[in-house]
Write a protein that holds these residues in place. Sequence first.
Motif, PDB file in Angstrom:
ATOM      1  N   THR A 249      -3.418  -1.574  -1.976  1.00 29.13           N
ATOM      2  CA  THR A 249      -2.397  -2.192  -3.180  1.00 29.13           C
ATOM      3  C   THR A 249      -2.336  -3.647  -1.837  1.00 29.13           C
ATOM      4  O   THR A 249      -2.968  -3.843  -1.360  1.00 29.13           O
TER       5      THR A 249
ATOM      6  N   ASP B  51       9.273  -2.713   5.803  1.00 29.37           N
ATOM      7  CA  ASP B  51       8.909  -3.357   4.338  1.00 29.37           C
ATOM      8  C   ASP B  51       9.164  -4.707   4.441  1.00 29.37           C
ATOM      9  O   ASP B  51      10.749  -4.874   4.952  1.00 29.37           O
TER      10      ASP B  51
ATOM     11  N   ASN C  46       0.146  -1.642 -12.529  1.00 27.45           N
ATOM     12  CA  ASN C  46       1.728  -0.329 -11.854  1.00 27.45           C
ATOM     13  C   ASN C  46       1.299  -1.471 -10.057  1.00 27.45           C
ATOM     14  O   ASN C  46       0.018  -1.108  -9.799  1.00 27.45           O
TER      15      ASN C  46
ATOM     16  N   GLU D  93      -2.598   4.218  -0.155  1.00 25.26           N
ATOM     17  CA  GLU D  93      -1.942   2.854  -0.751  1.00 25.26           C
ATOM     18  C   GLU D  93      -3.038   2.847   0.127  1.00 25.26           C
ATOM     19  O   GLU D  93      -3.745   1.070  -0.067  1.00 25.26           O
TER      20      GLU D  93
ATOM     21  N   ASP E 136       1.500  -0.351  -7.163  1.00 28.97           N
ATOM     22  CA  ASP E 136       1.204   0.469  -6.214  1.00 28.97           C
ATOM     23  C   ASP E 136       0.068   1.266  -6.647  1.00 28.97           C
ATOM     24  O   ASP E 136       0.325   2.222  -5.647  1.00 28.97           O
ATOM     25  N   ASP E 137      -0.526   1.006  -7.183  1.00 25.35           N
ATOM     26  CA  ASP E 137      -1.993   1.706  -7.271  1.00 25.35           C
ATOM     27  C   ASP E 137      -2.787   1.138  -6.670  1.00 25.35           C
ATOM     28  O   ASP E 137      -3.046  -0.739  -6.240  1.00 25.35           O
TER      29      ASP E 137
ATOM     30  N   ASP F 281      -5.158  10.201  -3.663  1.00 23.42           N
ATOM     31  CA  ASP F 281      -3.936   8.908  -3.937  1.00 23.42           C
ATOM     32  C   ASP F 281      -3.438   8.384  -2.436  1.00 23.42           C
ATOM     33  O   ASP F 281      -4.308   9.444  -1.077  1.00 23.42           O
TER      34      ASP F 281
ATOM     35  N   ASN G 160       0.381  -5.308  -1.555  1.00 25.80           N
ATOM     36  CA  ASN G 160       1.261  -5.091   0.038  1.00 25.80           C
ATOM     37  C   ASN G 160       0.933  -5.057   0.630  1.00 25.80           C
ATOM     38  O   ASN G 160       1.039  -5.377   1.932  1.00 25.80           O
TER      39      ASN G 160
END
Length: 538
Positions: free
Chosen positions: A426, A185, A230, A406, A232-233, A404, A428
Amino acid sequence: GDKGGKTKSKTNKAHKASKYVGLENCLTAYQAILSNGNYKYSGAGVCLDDIAVKLTCKSSSKCSYAEHSLHPGSTYAMETCATFVPSDEIVYDAGSGTCTLGAEGIDLKSPRESSCRVPTAQLSFKMTFDAMDSSRVHIDFSRNGGDTFYTEEEGDSTRVAVPESLFERSLQDQGECGFVDLSKDFERVETALAQPLAERIPPRDNAFVRAVLVLENGKIVGKYVRADVNVDDPRAVHSTTKGLISLAIGKLIAEGRLHGVPLRLDMSLEEIFPLNFLDLLDPTTDFRKRVTIRELLTMTSGLRGDLSTPPGDSLPEALYSPIVHEDSAKKEYSYLMDNNILSYVIYAITCSKDLWHCKRPIQYFAGSILPSLGVTGIGSCPAGSWNVAHENWSDYGNTDACSDGEFAWFTNEEGFEGATSGMTMTVNVMAKLGQLYLQGGKSAPGPGGEQVVPESWIDQTWTPHVKPPTIVGDNAGGFFWYQLDKDTWFSYGLGGQIIAVNRRLNRVVAMQSDLVGEGCPSIHVMRDIMKLNEGDFK
């Protein structure tokens, strides 16, 4: 030039030199420091920069201090907010025989600032030197107006600057400055995040922006997430897919062979698909056969397509759906909005060894690229999901059809992922892919880092190949990436899905936006963030 490290309290302050016999020696040593000219020290900030330091005096009561980084491309520089009087600022420690200029901190600012920030400067310095020796000076910094000072050195020692003639440049390799292990991370720089990102850039109507992540030296220094989003979506990144699928093409060209022949950028579609140009009555067949991988990556194939041009639900359709127009033979920039030829190129190359190795684009990414980035949550999208997504244009970007994960990828009717749009991820994951580009295709610093994609491919991607009349005006285009300025390259998706990388600042910007109207306002937001100078995120 980013200052940081240990703090040490300003205790046992020395007495004012003017009250003691040490004054004369301190001022003599100070004059010698002025005469020596530039001083230098090493190892500043995350990039371990060499720093040039200079004291100057226009008169006995108007002196100033300045320093700047010697790291190639760095813009770090600081200077005193106002001139100072040395005899008022020097204190003397009789016990150690040392003199300190600015024992309570002398405020600094960047050259672009007209004055120091209120109530205290962002940075202050003090300089300590031997009353009988000007061959070295010790420099400490403060961020709280001189109440405490900090150092970056081992053992809590101060920076030691020496005259330029005595300075030996740091031999430390700076080639991997700001590299991080992408399987982990991102770390957060809380002091930088304390100031909202929106306050750092000019005010605009930014309601369309969904999420922004800013990295500097591989750490999160800026973040914005709209209240209804969101983070993280995953979200469809549209044509940013183009800039990312080139990673797979570069990796395959470096590693692979096709039909026993080494892969190369100038390989034609006929060489890759010798049995698939079957429409002998089509007068454009010979032209299509001669199109190369390089031309597809630089949009100079002569093939053109817009929203009404099918990307290809099969290989024959992908090869024949793009328009061959009257200027195609010129091989100039010609935008091919959506086409799946490169998806079938990836499949053909991976199948060339044997059928057990065949990989569709998402299979190749999930097996050969994403694991090194710590991206393991791979979703799946049903066959035809690309077509479904395009049917509801106002909601294009919604990933409800996919499971689902990322990272996922819309597919055509045959189940092949879209080559020029369709990736969903995402913000990220976008940032991780941007950081991979910044790190020259390497997943982590040092010998343990995997060279996921050859550095030479990143260099080719960010080499001007063509001048496109696009959203960036007259700036150059590389392999599906566009040049914002001499230091910044970015991949752009419809409505403002952006991955931008500035190598001079070691900065990555990942942005997701709602689909908006004309003018590409997200480009201006990204540009505003990239205009922030080195050291602004602290």
